[in-house]
Motif scaffolding. Structure first.
Motif, PDB file in Angstrom:
ATOM      1  N   GLN A 220       0.867  -1.179   0.000  1.00  0.00           N
ATOM      2  CA  GLN A 220       0.000   0.000   0.000  1.00  0.00           C
ATOM      3  C   GLN A 220       0.900   1.225   0.000  1.00  0.00           C
ATOM      4  O   GLN A 220       1.719   1.402   0.908  1.00  0.00           O
ATOM      5  CB  GLN A 220      -0.905   0.020   1.227  1.00  0.00           C
ATOM      6  CG  GLN A 220      -1.801   1.230   1.286  1.00  0.00           C
ATOM      7  CD  GLN A 220      -2.662   1.247   2.540  1.00  0.00           C
ATOM      8  OE1 GLN A 220      -2.504   0.427   3.439  1.00  0.00           O
ATOM      9  NE2 GLN A 220      -3.552   2.192   2.613  1.00  0.00           N
ATOM     10  N   GLN A 221       0.752   2.047  -1.021  1.00  0.00           N
ATOM     11  CA  GLN A 221       1.555   3.261  -1.083  1.00  0.00           C
ATOM     12  C   GLN A 221       0.857   4.328  -0.245  1.00  0.00           C
ATOM     13  O   GLN A 221      -0.268   4.711  -0.513  1.00  0.00           O
ATOM     14  CB  GLN A 221       1.747   3.734  -2.522  1.00  0.00           C
ATOM     15  CG  GLN A 221       2.723   4.870  -2.602  1.00  0.00           C
ATOM     16  CD  GLN A 221       3.343   5.044  -3.968  1.00  0.00           C
ATOM     17  OE1 GLN A 221       2.964   4.386  -4.921  1.00  0.00           O
ATOM     18  NE2 GLN A 221       4.318   5.932  -4.050  1.00  0.00           N
ATOM     19  N   VAL A 222       1.533   4.796   0.794  1.00  0.00           N
ATOM     20  CA  VAL A 222       0.990   5.776   1.718  1.00  0.00           C
ATOM     21  C   VAL A 222       1.241   7.195   1.217  1.00  0.00           C
ATOM     22  O   VAL A 222       0.413   8.073   1.378  1.00  0.00           O
ATOM     23  CB  VAL A 222       1.597   5.573   3.127  1.00  0.00           C
ATOM     24  CG1 VAL A 222       1.088   6.601   4.112  1.00  0.00           C
ATOM     25  CG2 VAL A 222       1.321   4.159   3.618  1.00  0.00           C
ATOM     26  N   SER A 223       2.400   7.399   0.607  1.00  0.00           N
ATOM     27  CA  SER A 223       2.754   8.685   0.008  1.00  0.00           C
ATOM     28  C   SER A 223       3.766   8.404  -1.096  1.00  0.00           C
ATOM     29  O   SER A 223       4.099   7.253  -1.347  1.00  0.00           O
ATOM     30  CB  SER A 223       3.339   9.643   1.060  1.00  0.00           C
ATOM     31  OG  SER A 223       4.605   9.185   1.491  1.00  0.00           O
ATOM     32  N   ASN A 224       4.269   9.449  -1.725  1.00  0.00           N
ATOM     33  CA  ASN A 224       5.239   9.242  -2.801  1.00  0.00           C
ATOM     34  C   ASN A 224       6.473   8.488  -2.346  1.00  0.00           C
ATOM     35  O   ASN A 224       7.086   7.769  -3.129  1.00  0.00           O
ATOM     36  CB  ASN A 224       5.672  10.578  -3.413  1.00  0.00           C
ATOM     37  CG  ASN A 224       4.596  11.162  -4.290  1.00  0.00           C
ATOM     38  OD1 ASN A 224       3.743  10.453  -4.801  1.00  0.00           O
ATOM     39  ND2 ASN A 224       4.630  12.463  -4.472  1.00  0.00           N
ATOM     40  N   ASP A 225       6.848   8.663  -1.069  1.00  0.00           N
ATOM     41  CA  ASP A 225       8.076   8.029  -0.613  1.00  0.00           C
ATOM     42  C   ASP A 225       7.886   7.048   0.540  1.00  0.00           C
ATOM     43  O   ASP A 225       8.859   6.631   1.162  1.00  0.00           O
ATOM     44  CB  ASP A 225       9.121   9.090  -0.251  1.00  0.00           C
ATOM     45  CG  ASP A 225       8.697   9.973   0.909  1.00  0.00           C
ATOM     46  OD1 ASP A 225       7.509   9.962   1.275  1.00  0.00           O
ATOM     47  OD2 ASP A 225       9.565  10.669   1.455  1.00  0.00           O
ATOM     48  N   VAL A 226       6.639   6.621   0.810  1.00  0.00           N
ATOM     49  CA  VAL A 226       6.388   5.642   1.870  1.00  0.00           C
ATOM     50  C   VAL A 226       5.438   4.553   1.358  1.00  0.00           C
ATOM     51  O   VAL A 226       4.385   4.851   0.792  1.00  0.00           O
ATOM     52  CB  VAL A 226       5.799   6.297   3.132  1.00  0.00           C
ATOM     53  CG1 VAL A 226       5.457   5.247   4.191  1.00  0.00           C
ATOM     54  CG2 VAL A 226       6.758   7.329   3.711  1.00  0.00           C
ATOM     55  N   VAL A 227       5.843   3.301   1.571  1.00  0.00           N
ATOM     56  CA  VAL A 227       5.041   2.139   1.199  1.00  0.00           C
ATOM     57  C   VAL A 227       5.000   1.195   2.401  1.00  0.00           C
ATOM     58  O   VAL A 227       5.995   1.036   3.112  1.00  0.00           O
ATOM     59  CB  VAL A 227       5.663   1.408  -0.015  1.00  0.00           C
ATOM     60  CG1 VAL A 227       4.995   0.069  -0.253  1.00  0.00           C
ATOM     61  CG2 VAL A 227       5.581   2.277  -1.259  1.00  0.00           C
ATOM     62  N   VAL A 228       3.847   0.589   2.607  1.00  0.00           N
ATOM     63  CA  VAL A 228       3.680  -0.435   3.638  1.00  0.00           C
ATOM     64  C   VAL A 228       3.485  -1.764   2.923  1.00  0.00           C
ATOM     65  O   VAL A 228       2.728  -1.844   1.945  1.00  0.00           O
ATOM     66  CB  VAL A 228       2.452  -0.120   4.516  1.00  0.00           C
ATOM     67  CG1 VAL A 228       2.166  -1.246   5.490  1.00  0.00           C
ATOM     68  CG2 VAL A 228       2.638   1.193   5.254  1.00  0.00           C
TER      69      VAL A 228
ATOM     70  N   ASN B 199       7.216 -20.530   9.504  1.00  0.00           N
ATOM     71  CA  ASN B 199       6.746 -19.316   8.834  1.00  0.00           C
ATOM     72  C   ASN B 199       6.656 -18.153   9.801  1.00  0.00           C
ATOM     73  O   ASN B 199       6.346 -18.322  10.976  1.00  0.00           O
ATOM     74  CB  ASN B 199       5.361 -19.529   8.216  1.00  0.00           C
ATOM     75  CG  ASN B 199       5.396 -20.527   7.088  1.00  0.00           C
ATOM     76  OD1 ASN B 199       4.958 -21.654   7.246  1.00  0.00           O
ATOM     77  ND2 ASN B 199       5.928 -20.121   5.961  1.00  0.00           N
ATOM     78  N   MET B 200       6.950 -16.979   9.263  1.00  0.00           N
ATOM     79  CA  MET B 200       6.806 -15.716   9.985  1.00  0.00           C
ATOM     80  C   MET B 200       6.064 -14.759   9.057  1.00  0.00           C
ATOM     81  O   MET B 200       6.064 -14.944   7.838  1.00  0.00           O
ATOM     82  CB  MET B 200       8.176 -15.122  10.342  1.00  0.00           C
ATOM     83  CG  MET B 200       9.046 -15.965  11.241  1.00  0.00           C
ATOM     84  SD  MET B 200       8.393 -16.194  12.900  1.00  0.00           S
ATOM     85  CE  MET B 200       8.609 -14.566  13.596  1.00  0.00           C
ATOM     86  N   LYS B 201       5.454 -13.748   9.642  1.00  0.00           N
ATOM     87  CA  LYS B 201       4.845 -12.692   8.847  1.00  0.00           C
ATOM     88  C   LYS B 201       5.354 -11.364   9.366  1.00  0.00           C
ATOM     89  O   LYS B 201       5.627 -11.222  10.557  1.00  0.00           O
ATOM     90  CB  LYS B 201       3.328 -12.768   8.853  1.00  0.00           C
ATOM     91  CG  LYS B 201       2.692 -12.886  10.217  1.00  0.00           C
ATOM     92  CD  LYS B 201       1.215 -13.197  10.094  1.00  0.00           C
ATOM     93  CE  LYS B 201       0.641 -13.541  11.452  1.00  0.00           C
ATOM     94  NZ  LYS B 201      -0.757 -13.948  11.376  1.00  0.00           N
ATOM     95  N   SER B 202       5.528 -10.428   8.436  1.00  0.00           N
ATOM     96  CA  SER B 202       6.085  -9.127   8.798  1.00  0.00           C
ATOM     97  C   SER B 202       5.303  -8.003   8.159  1.00  0.00           C
ATOM     98  O   SER B 202       4.777  -8.144   7.052  1.00  0.00           O
ATOM     99  CB  SER B 202       7.540  -8.996   8.320  1.00  0.00           C
ATOM    100  OG  SER B 202       8.391  -9.886   8.973  1.00  0.00           O
ATOM    101  N   LEU B 203       5.286  -6.903   8.861  1.00  0.00           N
ATOM    102  CA  LEU B 203       4.803  -5.630   8.331  1.00  0.00           C
ATOM    103  C   LEU B 203       6.035  -4.753   8.176  1.00  0.00           C
ATOM    104  O   LEU B 203       6.746  -4.485   9.154  1.00  0.00           O
ATOM    105  CB  LEU B 203       3.819  -4.972   9.296  1.00  0.00           C
ATOM    106  CG  LEU B 203       3.403  -3.541   8.959  1.00  0.00           C
ATOM    107  CD1 LEU B 203       2.647  -3.479   7.635  1.00  0.00           C
ATOM    108  CD2 LEU B 203       2.559  -2.957  10.079  1.00  0.00           C
ATOM    109  N   PHE B 204       6.326  -4.362   6.938  1.00  0.00           N
ATOM    110  CA  PHE B 204       7.453  -3.479   6.651  1.00  0.00           C
ATOM    111  C   PHE B 204       6.932  -2.107   6.273  1.00  0.00           C
ATOM    112  O   PHE B 204       5.980  -1.992   5.493  1.00  0.00           O
ATOM    113  CB  PHE B 204       8.286  -3.987   5.465  1.00  0.00           C
ATOM    114  CG  PHE B 204       9.018  -5.273   5.684  1.00  0.00           C
ATOM    115  CD1 PHE B 204       9.605  -5.595   6.890  1.00  0.00           C
ATOM    116  CD2 PHE B 204       9.141  -6.176   4.639  1.00  0.00           C
ATOM    117  CE1 PHE B 204      10.302  -6.764   7.067  1.00  0.00           C
ATOM    118  CE2 PHE B 204       9.842  -7.368   4.794  1.00  0.00           C
ATOM    119  CZ  PHE B 204      10.421  -7.666   6.016  1.00  0.00           C
ATOM    120  N   VAL B 205       7.582  -1.084   6.794  1.00  0.00           N
ATOM    121  CA  VAL B 205       7.351   0.277   6.320  1.00  0.00           C
ATOM    122  C   VAL B 205       8.606   0.670   5.555  1.00  0.00           C
ATOM    123  O   VAL B 205       9.713   0.654   6.104  1.00  0.00           O
ATOM    124  CB  VAL B 205       7.098   1.265   7.485  1.00  0.00           C
ATOM    125  CG1 VAL B 205       6.889   2.679   6.943  1.00  0.00           C
ATOM    126  CG2 VAL B 205       5.887   0.822   8.310  1.00  0.00           C
TER     127      VAL B 205
END
Length: 153
Positions: free
Chosen positions: A97-105, A123-129
């Motif tokens: 998900q693109q939050v702004s021009n320079d930030v993606v989640v 297995n693991m799951k991650s949230l990356f910013v």
């Protein structure tokens, strides 16, 4: 007049397709960075991985950890330990998900093969910013836990 109508129609068509092209582009760019993580990790190059993926302000925490790793030294040590303990990773990109021009989640699911012969893959799951630092996308925040994110098609 006919030229104006064609121009307006073309502009409308371009506007309609731009968001989907941007999403594909972001997915591709993040997938490229995830491929770098996989390849560098699987080659055992923890220092290169930490240097190229994270920034000095990155913060990492997750399941079973009481602290936030928030310095270059702490993040590098964490990555070195993880690479040492786990010889192979595969990362599935579940969503971006693109939050702004320079930030993606992004949400990802890891398949991890430990180095120890006695341990089973997990297995693991991650949230990356991710932040676009001008040169590339780098992770500025990383939250992880065990489990799998279901694939949706």
């Amino acid at each position: 007049m006919n030229k104006i109508i064609k121009s307006i129609s073309f502009a409308a068509a371009v506007q309609i397709t731009l968001p989907s092209l941007a999403a594909t582009s972001i997915d591709s760019q993040i997938r490229e960075r995830l491929d770098f993580i996989e390849n560098t990790w699987n080659a055992g190059k923890a220092a290169e991985l930490a240097k190229e993926i994270y920034v000095p302000s990155t913060q990492i925490t997750g399941e079973g950890v009481d602290q936030i790793y928030a310095s270059t030294e702490d993040v590098s040590a964490l990555v070195a330990g993880l690479v040492k303990d786990n010889k192979h990773v595969k990362i599935d990109l579940n969503s971006t998900q693109q939050v702004s021009n320079d930030v993606v989640v992004s949400w990802v699911t890891w398949t991890v093969t430990p180095t120890s012969k006695d341990a089973q893959p997990f297995n693991m799951k991650s949230l990356f910013v991710w932040k676009n630092t001008g040169k590339r996308w780098n992770i500025v925040a990383d939250m992880y836990t065990s489990g799998v994110i279901a694939k949706t098609e």
